[in-house]
Design a protein around this motif. Structure first.
Motif, PDB file in Angstrom:
ATOM      1  N   PHE A  39       2.369  -0.794   3.328  1.00 15.20           N
ATOM      2  CA  PHE A  39       2.915  -0.675   1.978  1.00 15.20           C
ATOM      3  C   PHE A  39       1.804  -0.811   0.940  1.00 15.20           C
ATOM      4  O   PHE A  39       1.901  -1.576  -0.021  1.00 15.20           O
ATOM      5  CB  PHE A  39       3.999  -1.733   1.748  1.00 15.20           C
ATOM      6  CG  PHE A  39       5.280  -1.136   1.214  1.00 15.20           C
ATOM      7  CD1 PHE A  39       5.991  -0.211   1.953  1.00 15.20           C
ATOM      8  CD2 PHE A  39       5.778  -1.517  -0.022  1.00 15.20           C
ATOM      9  CE1 PHE A  39       7.179   0.339   1.467  1.00 15.20           C
ATOM     10  CE2 PHE A  39       6.957  -0.965  -0.518  1.00 15.20           C
ATOM     11  CZ  PHE A  39       7.651  -0.047   0.241  1.00 15.20           C
ATOM     12  N   PHE A  87      21.545  -1.608   1.079  1.00 15.29           N
ATOM     13  CA  PHE A  87      20.267  -2.320   0.932  1.00 15.29           C
ATOM     14  C   PHE A  87      19.103  -1.379   1.180  1.00 15.29           C
ATOM     15  O   PHE A  87      19.119  -0.592   2.125  1.00 15.29           O
ATOM     16  CB  PHE A  87      20.216  -3.476   1.942  1.00 15.29           C
ATOM     17  CG  PHE A  87      18.874  -4.157   2.021  1.00 15.29           C
ATOM     18  CD1 PHE A  87      18.461  -5.040   1.028  1.00 15.29           C
ATOM     19  CD2 PHE A  87      17.998  -3.909   3.077  1.00 15.29           C
ATOM     20  CE1 PHE A  87      17.213  -5.667   1.087  1.00 15.29           C
ATOM     21  CE2 PHE A  87      16.756  -4.544   3.149  1.00 15.29           C
ATOM     22  CZ  PHE A  87      16.365  -5.418   2.152  1.00 15.29           C
ATOM     23  N   GLU A 105      18.385   1.005   4.351  1.00 14.83           N
ATOM     24  CA  GLU A 105      17.220   1.907   4.292  1.00 14.83           C
ATOM     25  C   GLU A 105      15.997   1.006   4.313  1.00 14.83           C
ATOM     26  O   GLU A 105      15.727   0.296   3.351  1.00 14.83           O
ATOM     27  CB  GLU A 105      17.304   2.765   3.027  1.00 14.83           C
ATOM     28  CG  GLU A 105      16.485   4.023   3.136  1.00 14.83           C
ATOM     29  CD  GLU A 105      15.108   3.839   2.564  1.00 14.83           C
ATOM     30  OE1 GLU A 105      14.188   3.484   3.348  1.00 14.83           O
ATOM     31  OE2 GLU A 105      14.939   4.030   1.363  1.00 14.83           O
ATOM     32  N   GLY A 110      14.896  -2.031   1.547  1.00 10.15           N
ATOM     33  CA  GLY A 110      13.847  -3.044   1.528  1.00 10.15           C
ATOM     34  C   GLY A 110      13.240  -3.203   2.900  1.00 10.15           C
ATOM     35  O   GLY A 110      13.221  -2.254   3.700  1.00 10.15           O
ATOM     36  N   ASN A 145       9.594  -0.900  -5.351  1.00  5.62           N
ATOM     37  CA  ASN A 145       8.652   0.227  -5.368  1.00  5.62           C
ATOM     38  C   ASN A 145       9.131   1.394  -6.234  1.00  5.62           C
ATOM     39  O   ASN A 145       8.328   2.095  -6.837  1.00  5.62           O
ATOM     40  CB  ASN A 145       8.296   0.677  -3.953  1.00  5.62           C
ATOM     41  CG  ASN A 145       9.497   0.957  -3.101  1.00  5.62           C
ATOM     42  OD1 ASN A 145      10.617   0.543  -3.419  1.00  5.62           O
ATOM     43  ND2 ASN A 145       9.292   1.657  -2.003  1.00  5.62           N
ATOM     44  N   GLY A 192      17.685 -12.198 -10.000  1.00  4.32           N
ATOM     45  CA  GLY A 192      17.543 -13.496  -9.336  1.00  4.32           C
ATOM     46  C   GLY A 192      16.878 -13.333  -7.993  1.00  4.32           C
ATOM     47  O   GLY A 192      16.524 -12.219  -7.597  1.00  4.32           O
ATOM     48  N   ILE A 195      14.484  -8.327   6.161  1.00  3.38           N
ATOM     49  CA  ILE A 195      15.654  -8.710   5.360  1.00  3.38           C
ATOM     50  C   ILE A 195      16.857  -7.850   5.767  1.00  3.38           C
ATOM     51  O   ILE A 195      17.993  -8.324   5.781  1.00  3.38           O
ATOM     52  CB  ILE A 195      15.360  -8.582   3.844  1.00  3.38           C
ATOM     53  CG1 ILE A 195      14.178  -9.484   3.465  1.00  3.38           C
ATOM     54  CG2 ILE A 195      16.586  -8.932   3.015  1.00  3.38           C
ATOM     55  CD1 ILE A 195      14.384 -10.966   3.654  1.00  3.38           C
ATOM     56  N   ALA A 216      14.877  -6.128  -7.514  1.00  2.00           N
ATOM     57  CA  ALA A 216      13.856  -7.025  -6.969  1.00  2.00           C
ATOM     58  C   ALA A 216      13.354  -7.945  -8.079  1.00  2.00           C
ATOM     59  O   ALA A 216      13.331  -7.563  -9.254  1.00  2.00           O
ATOM     60  CB  ALA A 216      12.704  -6.214  -6.399  1.00  2.00           C
ATOM     61  N   GLY A 222      11.978   0.016   6.501  1.00  4.32           N
ATOM     62  CA  GLY A 222      10.568   0.413   6.440  1.00  4.32           C
ATOM     63  C   GLY A 222      10.251   1.701   7.177  1.00  4.32           C
ATOM     64  O   GLY A 222      11.128   2.368   7.734  1.00  4.32           O
TER      65      GLY A 222
HETATM   66  P1  NDP Z   1      12.340  -7.516   0.641  1.00  2.00           P
HETATM   67  O1  NDP Z   1      13.029  -6.782   1.715  1.00  2.00           O
HETATM   68  O2  NDP Z   1      12.247  -8.991   0.721  1.00  2.00           O
HETATM   69  O3  NDP Z   1      13.002  -7.194  -0.791  1.00  2.00           O
HETATM   70  C1  NDP Z   1      13.900  -6.149  -1.052  1.00  2.00           C
HETATM   71  C2  NDP Z   1      15.087  -6.668  -1.852  1.00  2.00           C
HETATM   72  O4  NDP Z   1      15.829  -7.606  -1.066  1.00  2.00           O
HETATM   73  C3  NDP Z   1      14.697  -7.423  -3.117  1.00  2.00           C
HETATM   74  O5  NDP Z   1      15.664  -7.201  -4.114  1.00  2.00           O
HETATM   75  C4  NDP Z   1      14.752  -8.854  -2.654  1.00  2.00           C
HETATM   76  O6  NDP Z   1      14.904  -9.792  -3.688  1.00  2.00           O
HETATM   77  C5  NDP Z   1      15.974  -8.831  -1.770  1.00  2.00           C
HETATM   78  N1  NDP Z   1      16.056  -9.929  -0.824  1.00  2.00           N
HETATM   79  C6  NDP Z   1      15.070 -10.776  -0.413  1.00  2.00           C
HETATM   80  N2  NDP Z   1      15.554 -11.664   0.463  1.00  2.00           N
HETATM   81  C7  NDP Z   1      16.868 -11.401   0.613  1.00  2.00           C
HETATM   82  C8  NDP Z   1      17.902 -11.974   1.379  1.00  2.00           C
HETATM   83  N3  NDP Z   1      17.678 -13.010   2.201  1.00  2.00           N
HETATM   84  N4  NDP Z   1      19.134 -11.465   1.274  1.00  2.00           N
HETATM   85  C9  NDP Z   1      19.378 -10.435   0.474  1.00  2.00           C
HETATM   86  N5  NDP Z   1      18.442  -9.838  -0.288  1.00  2.00           N
HETATM   87  C10 NDP Z   1      17.199 -10.309  -0.207  1.00  2.00           C
HETATM   88  O7  NDP Z   1      10.914  -6.923   0.479  1.00  2.00           O
HETATM   89  P2  NDP Z   1       9.643  -7.666  -0.152  1.00  2.00           P
HETATM   90  O8  NDP Z   1       9.733  -7.490  -1.589  1.00  2.00           O
HETATM   91  O9  NDP Z   1       9.497  -9.060   0.308  1.00  2.00           O
HETATM   92  O10 NDP Z   1       8.485  -6.856   0.531  1.00  2.00           O
HETATM   93  C11 NDP Z   1       8.045  -7.231   1.831  1.00  2.00           C
HETATM   94  C12 NDP Z   1       7.666  -6.042   2.626  1.00  2.00           C
HETATM   95  O11 NDP Z   1       8.792  -5.227   2.826  1.00  2.00           O
HETATM   96  C13 NDP Z   1       6.671  -5.129   1.935  1.00  2.00           C
HETATM   97  O12 NDP Z   1       5.386  -5.550   2.155  1.00  2.00           O
HETATM   98  C14 NDP Z   1       6.978  -3.821   2.555  1.00  2.00           C
HETATM   99  O13 NDP Z   1       6.277  -3.694   3.757  1.00  2.00           O
HETATM  100  C15 NDP Z   1       8.445  -3.885   2.834  1.00  2.00           C
HETATM  101  N6  NDP Z   1       9.261  -3.178   1.835  1.00  2.00           N
HETATM  102  C16 NDP Z   1       9.830  -2.020   2.215  1.00  2.00           C
HETATM  103  C17 NDP Z   1      10.569  -1.313   1.315  1.00  2.00           C
HETATM  104  C18 NDP Z   1      11.184  -0.025   1.701  1.00  2.00           C
HETATM  105  O14 NDP Z   1      11.706   0.681   0.845  1.00  2.00           O
HETATM  106  N7  NDP Z   1      11.168   0.322   2.967  1.00  2.00           N
HETATM  107  C19 NDP Z   1      10.754  -1.754  -0.068  1.00  2.00           C
HETATM  108  C20 NDP Z   1      10.161  -3.029  -0.358  1.00  2.00           C
HETATM  109  C21 NDP Z   1       9.428  -3.695   0.576  1.00  2.00           C
HETATM  110  P3  NDP Z   1      13.628 -10.505  -4.319  1.00  2.00           P
HETATM  111  O15 NDP Z   1      12.783  -9.441  -4.885  1.00  2.00           O
HETATM  112  O16 NDP Z   1      14.244 -11.371  -5.338  1.00  2.00           O
HETATM  113  O17 NDP Z   1      12.957 -11.255  -3.202  1.00  2.00           O
END
Ligand code: NDP
Length: 510
Positions: free
Chosen positions: A420, A263, A287, A265, A190, A244, A269, A215, A289
């Motif tokens: 999101f 981290f 950090e 995301g 994002n 990757g 995860i 990502a 959701g």
């Molecule tokens: P993720 O949590 O999957 O992705 C965030 C990062 O983690 C990316 O770099 C991703 O890689 C990586 N990742 C994915 N799987 C693993 C793993 N098993 N171990 C370590 N790292 C990993 O978010 P998504 O992109 O799937 O989004 C899903 C939902 O998460 C969204 O709809 C939103 O609701 C929420 N989100 C929240 C964020 C926040 O800042 N709070 C940011 C992004 C998403 P890759 O991209 O290669 O999968």
């Protein structure tokens, strides 16, 4: 896939009619005028056909030669092919980071590290237009946001932490601050460049080296940043970028050569990562959701609040962890506020992220568009009332209309789950106590907003919010000097400010 965006809104609820008031004029005075297109030129960006991993100061292919495509979400066209790291590459990157930490970076005096960080900040500013255009192409965010928010704030973080690099003794008086070693940093899509700077700048200032995984949908600004590191003559291996899939993130998290994991995301995860480091002595910050409440009291300046609400949820297509996705309106002004909001929504411009007039760009990926679509459909099915302004969506690309739900119950998924996306759920309250109850009634605890004329009420409410950041009479404001982070399922640890440094040092007695 463009059809998806169009179909979605037409199957759920037809978009509202264009009304004269949507032009900002009273009835009978409507003059149908349009903005002229104001596209930012793409040619400032030189896209390569293929990008390698950045390991030990060099761009290298993945060990098995694998690549994946990164797509422009506004056009669905492939922008470039990017190396797909393997676990062997993760190992190579961690070793390169370790060598750099022990042989060069960790041993440099703080004032020398600061020079590199200042240099990086300056280059980011010099190349800001290039970064802004690339970020908008790869992520779908409007150029006015990447140009005015993401890139300047990213540079500001390097300026800020450069200033701390030779003053760690003042940041932690009476203690000696030692670097943790090698940091594995995993960031979301994002705010790709901004999240990179939140993580890399404090880590480097404190003497750590890093391996960062962007990502999969937004790798390009991190790879351009790798070029900046070379331009700044940063010693090889201090910053390594691994593109990757998620598994590569996990390969870093569980690598025995990593000392710290950071981290940003999803909570899901984040949980897996916490399990991955459990039982080790690795430091961890998460950090995750959010489902922030933006609370508007009856004494608030309503027009100003409307701007804050719009900024809170439609900024960056609502793809913001601290987005004000739940509006809590005091009952006596709820109707007026909702009318004003609907009027304002009619003026929001959705479309080409590279057009300088665009307010809401493309959703980052097809998967994210599907998730938003599914949650919005659940809102309708559970009985909330949907409103979407009339606006033409581009024929291609992943777009979604700004959406507002009224008659929302706390039990609805749209009031509980992080969407999101550009979707606001409106709830009401009568008393401050009820507002506090409802605001805190979430598994998350990242941010909140309070709109009122009374300073004493702001202080009282802020004290009672179970949220890491509380904005008063504003929303979504960021500054490198200010810590940011959450409670509960929004994670732990703070980024930004002196707190952000703390996450990258081991404190010892003198
Ligand atoms: P993720 O949590 O999957 O992705 C965030 C990062 O983690 C990316 O770099 C991703 O890689 C990586 N990742 C994915 N799987 C693993 C793993 N098993 N171990 C370590 N790292 C990993 O978010 P998504 O992109 O799937 O989004 C899903 C939902 O998460 C969204 O709809 C939103 O609701 C929420 N989100 C929240 C964020 C926040 O800042 N709070 C940011 C992004 C998403 P890759 O991209 O290669 O999968």
């Amino acid at each position: 896939m463009a059809a998806m965006a169009t179909d979605t809104s037409s199957t759920i609820v037809p978009a509202a009619d264009r009304s004269p008031s949507s032009w900002g004029l009273g009835d009978g005075q409507a003059i149908p005028w349009e903005y002229a297109p104001a596209p930012e030129a793409r040619d400032i960006v030189t896209l390569k056909e293929r990008y390698g991993l950045f390991i030990g100061g060099r761009f290298v292919p993945a060990s098995d030669g694998g690549t994946f495509a990164t797509v422009d979400p506004a056009t669905e066209e492939t922008l470039a092919h990017v190396a797909k790291a393997t676990p062997a590459d993760a190992d190579r990157a961690v070793r390169a980071a370790r060598r750099a930490q022990t042989r060069s970076w960790g041993a440099l005096p703080g004032k020398e590290r600061a020079k590199y960080l200042f240099r990086i900040a300056r280059i980011l500013q010099e190349r800001s237009r290039e970064f802004a255009v690339l970020e908008s192409m790869d992520s779908g965010k409007p150029i006015k946001e990447s140009r005015d928010v993401d890139v300047p704030l990213a540079a500001a973080h390097f300026w800020y932490y450069a200033g701390w690099a030779d003053k760690l003794g003042y940041a932690f008086p009476g203690r000696v601050a030692r670097p943790l070693g090698v940091a594995a940093q995993i960031i979301p899509w994002n705010f790709p460049l901004l999240m990179l700077s939140w993580k890399i700048a404090p880590a480097l200032a404190a003497g750590n080296t890093v391996v960062l995984k962007p990502a999969s949908t937004t790798p390009l600004s991190a790879l351009l940043f790798a070029e900046v590191c070379r331009e700044a003559d940063l010693p090889a291996g201090v910053v390594n970028i691994l593109t990757g899939p998620g598994e590569i993130g996990m390969a870093l998290v569980t690598h025995p050569g990593v000392d710290k994991v950071a981290f940003t995301g999803s909570t899901e995860i984040g949980r897996r990562i916490a399990k991955g480091v459990a039982g080790t002595d690795k430091a961890l910050t998460l950090e995750l959701g959010g489902k922030a409440a933006n609370i508007v009291f009856d004494d608030a300046p309503l027009d100003q609040a409307v701007e804050g609400i719009v900024n809170g949820i439609y900024f960056n297509q609502g793809e913001v962890c601290c987005a004000g996705s739940r509006l809590l309106a005091q009952e006596s002004i709820a109707e007026t506020l909702i009318d004003k909001l609907k009027d304002r929504l009619a003026t929001i411009r959705v479309g080409d992220p590279l057009d300088k007039n665009t307010d809401v760009g493309a959703i980052n990926s097809k998967a994210q568009l599907e998730k938003i679509t599914e949650l919005v459909a659940s809102g309708v099915a559970e009985g909330a009332e949907l409103y979407q302004p009339a606006c033409d969506l581009p024929e291609r690309g992943y777009f979604f209309r700004p959406t507002l739900f009224t008659n929302v119950a706390q039990s609805h998924r749209i009031a509980r789950e992080e969407i999101f996306g550009p979707v606001l759920s409106v709830l009401t309250f009568r008393t401050p106590d009820e507002a506090v109850e409802k605001a805190n009634n979430t598994v998350y605890g990242l941010s909140a907003g309070i709109w009122t004329d009374k300073g004493s009420r702001i202080l009282e409410m802020a004290k009672r919010m179970r949220a890491g950041v509380v904005w008063a009479n504003t929303f979504n404001r960021f500054d490198p000097t200010s810590p940011f982070g959450g409670y509960k399922e929004s994670g732990f640890g703070r980024e930004g400010g002196m707190h952000g440094l703390h996450a990258y040092v081991r404190l010892e007695d003198r």
